[in-house]
Design a protein around this motif. Sequence first.
Motif, PDB file in Angstrom:
ATOM      1  N   ASP A 180       0.693  -1.171  -0.055  1.00 49.29           N
ATOM      2  CA  ASP A 180      -0.421   0.135   0.104  1.00 49.29           C
ATOM      3  C   ASP A 180       0.755   1.771  -0.195  1.00 49.29           C
ATOM      4  O   ASP A 180       0.133   2.277  -0.520  1.00 49.29           O
ATOM      5  CB  ASP A 180      -0.898   0.178   1.680  1.00 49.29           C
ATOM      6  N   TYR A 181       1.992   1.417   1.006  1.00 49.43           N
ATOM      7  CA  TYR A 181       2.867   1.978   0.661  1.00 49.43           C
ATOM      8  C   TYR A 181       3.581   2.904  -0.690  1.00 49.43           C
ATOM      9  O   TYR A 181       3.338   3.875  -1.177  1.00 49.43           O
ATOM     10  CB  TYR A 181       3.885   2.713   1.659  1.00 49.43           C
ATOM     11  N   LYS A 182       3.972   1.870  -0.947  1.00 50.72           N
ATOM     12  CA  LYS A 182       4.292   1.787  -2.282  1.00 50.72           C
ATOM     13  C   LYS A 182       3.367   2.387  -3.839  1.00 50.72           C
ATOM     14  O   LYS A 182       3.042   3.964  -4.419  1.00 50.72           O
ATOM     15  CB  LYS A 182       4.792   1.230  -3.054  1.00 50.72           C
ATOM     16  N   HIS A 183       2.240   2.087  -3.413  1.00 45.78           N
ATOM     17  CA  HIS A 183       0.769   2.199  -3.959  1.00 45.78           C
ATOM     18  C   HIS A 183       0.695   4.228  -3.423  1.00 45.78           C
ATOM     19  O   HIS A 183      -0.309   4.678  -4.566  1.00 45.78           O
ATOM     20  CB  HIS A 183      -0.526   1.376  -4.087  1.00 45.78           C
ATOM     21  N   ILE A 184       0.502   4.214  -2.576  1.00 48.35           N
ATOM     22  CA  ILE A 184      -0.376   5.468  -2.414  1.00 48.35           C
ATOM     23  C   ILE A 184       0.926   7.221  -2.853  1.00 48.35           C
ATOM     24  O   ILE A 184       0.918   7.575  -3.469  1.00 48.35           O
ATOM     25  CB  ILE A 184      -0.091   5.697  -1.096  1.00 48.35           C
TER      26      ILE A 184
END
Length: 156
Positions: free
Chosen positions: A23-27
């Motif tokens: 999720d952090y990468k997607h954000i």
Amino acid sequence: MKLLLTETNQEFEAEIIKLNETDYKHIDKSKQFYFNWSLEKEYDVYKIVKFGIKKNRKIHGLISLTDRSDEYRIHINLIENSLENKGRNKKIERVAGCLIAFAVQIAFEEGYYGFTSLTPKTELINLYQEKYGFSQFGRQLAVEGKEAIALIQKYL
């Protein structure tokens, strides 16, 4: 909990779940959030998404929490709606309310009587007080008791 599509005035079910490493990468790639959420990894960070679909769910908002058990409260470190859900032309309503109510619910589960705090930007103090029932305590705002219950009833 239900979010509201502003264009059609239709509600849809949402859920709040803990962020994972992907999720952090997607954000970061999405460019939908102003803050660098990777700096919040040491805290409990949650996202609000549409209920049901498991793959490629759009994140509508984020919240970072700290359990301040020594002070019997949950502290909201950071809360943010995605860019498309901010301002007058937002696509979805109730994102921040649901995230705040989620934090308050945790405060009840921990035995803190809903005591939830945050340190707001100056221009948002009135919003938190008027829309969400927070009271000011020095530089911090907090909600507890009947105001906290009202948040859960309204948003969850």
